[in-house]
Design a protein around this motif. Sequence first.
Motif, PDB file in Angstrom:
ATOM      1  N   ASP A 136       0.923  -1.368  -0.106  1.00  0.00           N
ATOM      2  CA  ASP A 136       0.051   0.172  -0.035  1.00  0.00           C
ATOM      3  C   ASP A 136       0.997   1.233   0.171  1.00  0.00           C
ATOM      4  O   ASP A 136       2.070   1.292   0.226  1.00  0.00           O
ATOM      5  CB  ASP A 136      -0.768  -0.144   1.206  1.00  0.00           C
ATOM      6  N   PHE A 137       0.195   2.476  -0.386  1.00  0.00           N
ATOM      7  CA  PHE A 137       0.954   3.474  -0.239  1.00  0.00           C
ATOM      8  C   PHE A 137      -0.027   4.614   0.236  1.00  0.00           C
ATOM      9  O   PHE A 137      -1.261   4.620  -0.119  1.00  0.00           O
ATOM     10  CB  PHE A 137       1.404   4.016  -1.778  1.00  0.00           C
ATOM     11  N   THR A 138       0.374   5.354   1.210  1.00  0.00           N
ATOM     12  CA  THR A 138      -0.489   6.543   1.800  1.00  0.00           C
ATOM     13  C   THR A 138       0.357   7.616   1.888  1.00  0.00           C
ATOM     14  O   THR A 138       1.653   7.567   2.142  1.00  0.00           O
ATOM     15  CB  THR A 138      -0.999   5.824   2.929  1.00  0.00           C
ATOM     16  N   CYS A 139      -0.348   8.812   1.933  1.00  0.00           N
ATOM     17  CA  CYS A 139       0.328   9.977   2.306  1.00  0.00           C
ATOM     18  C   CYS A 139      -0.437  11.025   3.095  1.00  0.00           C
ATOM     19  O   CYS A 139      -2.033  10.839   2.966  1.00  0.00           O
ATOM     20  CB  CYS A 139       1.004  10.744   0.917  1.00  0.00           C
ATOM     21  N   GLY A 140      -0.059  11.909   3.636  1.00  0.00           N
ATOM     22  CA  GLY A 140      -0.984  12.779   4.359  1.00  0.00           C
ATOM     23  C   GLY A 140      -0.168  13.666   5.223  1.00  0.00           C
ATOM     24  O   GLY A 140       1.143  13.829   5.041  1.00  0.00           O
ATOM     25  N   VAL A 141      -0.826  14.402   6.094  1.00  0.00           N
ATOM     26  CA  VAL A 141      -0.118  15.253   7.039  1.00  0.00           C
ATOM     27  C   VAL A 141      -0.867  15.004   8.478  1.00  0.00           C
ATOM     28  O   VAL A 141      -2.140  14.740   8.732  1.00  0.00           O
ATOM     29  CB  VAL A 141      -0.652  16.958   6.495  1.00  0.00           C
ATOM     30  N   VAL A 142       0.192  14.901   9.446  1.00  0.00           N
ATOM     31  CA  VAL A 142      -0.306  14.896  10.963  1.00  0.00           C
ATOM     32  C   VAL A 142       0.187  16.080  11.372  1.00  0.00           C
ATOM     33  O   VAL A 142       1.214  16.765  11.061  1.00  0.00           O
ATOM     34  CB  VAL A 142       0.220  13.403  11.428  1.00  0.00           C
ATOM     35  N   HIS A 143      -0.495  16.472  12.458  1.00  0.00           N
ATOM     36  CA  HIS A 143      -0.173  17.532  13.427  1.00  0.00           C
ATOM     37  C   HIS A 143       0.497  17.245  14.626  1.00  0.00           C
ATOM     38  O   HIS A 143      -0.176  16.533  15.458  1.00  0.00           O
ATOM     39  CB  HIS A 143      -1.348  18.299  13.402  1.00  0.00           C
ATOM     40  N   LEU A 144       1.883  17.325  14.782  1.00  0.00           N
ATOM     41  CA  LEU A 144       2.617  17.010  16.073  1.00  0.00           C
ATOM     42  C   LEU A 144       3.416  18.173  16.721  1.00  0.00           C
ATOM     43  O   LEU A 144       4.046  18.891  15.784  1.00  0.00           O
ATOM     44  CB  LEU A 144       3.561  15.865  15.253  1.00  0.00           C
ATOM     45  N   ASN A 145       3.324  17.844  17.905  1.00  0.00           N
ATOM     46  CA  ASN A 145       4.219  18.848  18.571  1.00  0.00           C
ATOM     47  C   ASN A 145       5.836  18.114  18.671  1.00  0.00           C
ATOM     48  O   ASN A 145       5.908  17.103  18.189  1.00  0.00           O
ATOM     49  CB  ASN A 145       3.697  19.309  19.954  1.00  0.00           C
ATOM     50  N   LYS A 146       6.721  18.599  19.273  1.00  0.00           N
ATOM     51  CA  LYS A 146       8.018  18.211  19.428  1.00  0.00           C
ATOM     52  C   LYS A 146       7.869  16.898  19.935  1.00  0.00           C
ATOM     53  O   LYS A 146       8.639  15.774  19.575  1.00  0.00           O
ATOM     54  CB  LYS A 146       9.032  19.252  19.698  1.00  0.00           C
ATOM     55  N   VAL A 178       9.502   9.089   4.349  1.00  0.00           N
ATOM     56  CA  VAL A 178      10.026  10.239   4.267  1.00  0.00           C
ATOM     57  C   VAL A 178       9.197  11.052   5.118  1.00  0.00           C
ATOM     58  O   VAL A 178       7.838  11.247   4.811  1.00  0.00           O
ATOM     59  CB  VAL A 178       9.980  10.784   2.951  1.00  0.00           C
ATOM     60  N   VAL A 179       9.498  11.777   6.209  1.00  0.00           N
ATOM     61  CA  VAL A 179       8.881  12.789   6.896  1.00  0.00           C
ATOM     62  C   VAL A 179       9.690  14.123   7.284  1.00  0.00           C
ATOM     63  O   VAL A 179      10.944  13.855   7.242  1.00  0.00           O
ATOM     64  CB  VAL A 179       8.629  12.085   8.339  1.00  0.00           C
ATOM     65  N   PHE A 180       8.949  15.257   7.269  1.00  0.00           N
ATOM     66  CA  PHE A 180       9.661  16.433   7.619  1.00  0.00           C
ATOM     67  C   PHE A 180       8.485  17.490   8.175  1.00  0.00           C
ATOM     68  O   PHE A 180       7.246  17.227   7.843  1.00  0.00           O
ATOM     69  CB  PHE A 180      10.290  17.021   6.444  1.00  0.00           C
ATOM     70  N   PRO A 181       9.094  18.141   8.954  1.00  0.00           N
ATOM     71  CA  PRO A 181       8.007  19.267   9.227  1.00  0.00           C
ATOM     72  C   PRO A 181       7.791  20.354   8.284  1.00  0.00           C
ATOM     73  O   PRO A 181       8.794  20.496   7.590  1.00  0.00           O
ATOM     74  CB  PRO A 181       8.784  20.018  10.318  1.00  0.00           C
ATOM     75  N   HIS A 182       6.568  20.632   8.056  1.00  0.00           N
ATOM     76  CA  HIS A 182       6.233  21.921   7.309  1.00  0.00           C
ATOM     77  C   HIS A 182       6.165  23.013   7.786  1.00  0.00           C
ATOM     78  O   HIS A 182       5.798  24.147   6.879  1.00  0.00           O
ATOM     79  CB  HIS A 182       4.822  21.238   6.671  1.00  0.00           C
ATOM     80  N   SER A 183       6.504  23.307   8.888  1.00  0.00           N
ATOM     81  CA  SER A 183       6.773  24.658   9.506  1.00  0.00           C
ATOM     82  C   SER A 183       7.795  25.529   8.718  1.00  0.00           C
ATOM     83  O   SER A 183       8.679  24.943   8.346  1.00  0.00           O
ATOM     84  CB  SER A 183       7.167  24.596  10.894  1.00  0.00           C
ATOM     85  N   PRO A 184       7.630  26.769   8.433  1.00  0.00           N
ATOM     86  CA  PRO A 184       8.606  27.926   8.063  1.00  0.00           C
ATOM     87  C   PRO A 184       9.766  27.461   8.689  1.00  0.00           C
ATOM     88  O   PRO A 184       9.821  27.521   9.981  1.00  0.00           O
ATOM     89  CB  PRO A 184       7.957  29.000   8.215  1.00  0.00           C
TER      90      PRO A 184
END
Length: 191
Positions: A136-146, A178-184
């Motif tokens: 399977d393949f999935t992608c999306g956005v999760v909202h995480l604190n540090k 692959v994960v990375f923060p989307h914040s500026p």
Amino acid sequence: MSERKMITLATRKQMDIYMNPQRQRLLRALEVSGVPMTPKQLSDVLKISASSVSLHIRKLEELGLVALDHTESIHGIQAKFYQKLPVSVSLGGNREDDLKEERTCLSDYLITELWNGFKDRLNRVKDKTDAMTTGDFTCGVVHLNKKDADELYHLILDFTETHEAPGEDTIPWEYGLVVFPHSPLPEEKGE
């Protein structure tokens, strides 16, 4: 759980050893098999000569990714069996040096090989309705604190490390994450 050994590719020599496509295929073959293999067995899988496999194994031994597991006498010949060591490799993407372009090319190659393997699996499987058969393949956005981000990262690392060795009734599953923060970034905020 013990601290997993991590190799960070910091020199051109390390990068040259690791980014060779045949060596990547060799590492994958050892990981998928889950058991030590001889250069001859690997040459049959990779469709290259056993002497080429032996050369690639020596380079991977130098980097600390492969080691001799044992030898066996087969038809009077001492066969050497090699294993992939339980080592993670960091491409050193956070390093500012003259290997940035090589790291980018290697990252592109690894992700492309993984994606092509997934697409090939989809094309070969008859019943495409079951994700446990096709993958399977999935992608999306999760909202995480540090704290949550750190917990997720370590959950994934611990889970994958715990399941690297083959067990009864297991089959190899290939994965990529692959994960990375989307914040500026600070420089984007004008800090």
